[in-house]
Design an enzyme around this catalytic site. Structure first.
Site, PDB file in Angstrom:
ATOM      1  N   HIS A 186     -21.248  48.209 -19.774  1.00 46.74           N
ATOM      2  CA  HIS A 186     -19.912  48.129 -19.264  1.00 46.74           C
ATOM      3  C   HIS A 186     -20.274  46.638 -18.748  1.00 46.74           C
ATOM      4  CE1 HIS A 186     -17.066  47.684 -15.901  1.00 46.74           C
ATOM      5  NE2 HIS A 186     -17.711  46.932 -15.384  1.00 46.74           N
ATOM      6  N   CYS A 213     -13.364  48.588 -21.220  1.00 48.12           N
ATOM      7  CA  CYS A 213     -14.107  47.298 -20.654  1.00 48.12           C
ATOM      8  C   CYS A 213     -14.150  46.273 -21.268  1.00 48.12           C
ATOM      9  CB  CYS A 213     -15.285  47.787 -19.262  1.00 48.12           C
ATOM     10  SG  CYS A 213     -16.362  48.344 -20.716  1.00 48.12           S
TER      11      CYS A 213
END
Length: 241
Positions: free
Chosen positions: A74, A144
């Site tokens: 992430h 993301c």
């Protein structure tokens, strides 16, 4: 003429598996090698899989062999003293390291930008109404890392590291894991305080899948909605979901 102000741009990188992907990956790869050797012993005249033995003359096309996974990444962009990221709740911001994920596992220096905070906020608002609407989130195709790669290029002209952006395609094209196991269940959802709703047993189940990696995982991973808690949505009042 005064030189333009330059603002540093950082990429915060988090491993959502907390090291589990790195620890499990060698085990899965070794089981795959054992499984492949066993198949070759049972059918020595069978043409080898190109993905497992690409250098063998006459190899037929086949899936790629397993690859070491270092993490489930992430990422977020840090600029103008705030951290910006994209998840199932849309684009959000927080002070650097301000989500429940805590501090990043690593920080990449992307470069510097002349883009002012005001212009950047206008840019984010436009992204939030187009490419990165909350309903446009997809863990494989619009996540993301897709967001941070887009924003990094806007700010600096540079992409984020390919080991991050290549992760979805590597997962979807990687070939089989060993025997079926009892770990993975489509109904094993629970709530993670860091990420929101997601199946908590998926990573444990990786060691027990028999079908190709991506084919087996995608039905379970596609519905996952990742939204690190702790940020404020861009373009909506603070705290509004």
């Amino acid at each position: 003429m005064e030189p333009p102000n330059l603002y540093p741009v950082k990429l915060y990188v988090y491993d959502l598996s907390k090291g589990l992907a790195r620890r499990l990956s060698p085990i899965m790869l070794e089981r795959e090698r054992q499984r492949h050797r066993q198949r070759e012993k049972q059918a020595p005249c069978r043409e080898p899989d190109a993905g497992l033995d690409p250098g063998t003359p006459g190899s037929r096309p086949g899936p790629k062999a397993g690859k070491q996974l270092e993490g489930i990444w992430h990422t977020s962009i840090v600029v103008h003293k705030d951290e910006f990221y994209f998840g199932s709740g849309g684009i959000s911001s927080c002070p650097p390291g301000g989500t429940l994920l805590g501090p990043p596992d690593s920080v990449v220096d992307v470069g510097s930008t002349e883009v002012t905070e005001e212009l950047f906020q206008e840019y984010l608002s436009s992204l939030g109404e187009s490419l990165f609407r909350r309903e446009a989130y997809n863990i494989f195709e619009n996540n993301c890392n897709t967001f941070t790669n887009e924003v990094a290029q806007f700010l600096t002209g540079r992409k984020i590291p390919s080991y991050i952006t290549d992760l979805p395609s590597e997962i979807l094209s990687t070939q089989p894991l060993p025997t079926p196991g009892p770990y993975l269940s489509a109904n094993s959802d629970s709530v993670s305080p860091e990420l929101g709703p997601c199946p908590t047993k998926i990573l444990a189940g990786l060691a027990g899948l028999a079908r190709p990696f991506g084919q087996a995982l995608r039905p379970f991973l596609d519905p996952i909605q990742i939204q690190p808690h702790g940020g404020s949505p861009i373009g909506r009042p603070n705290g509004q979901s």
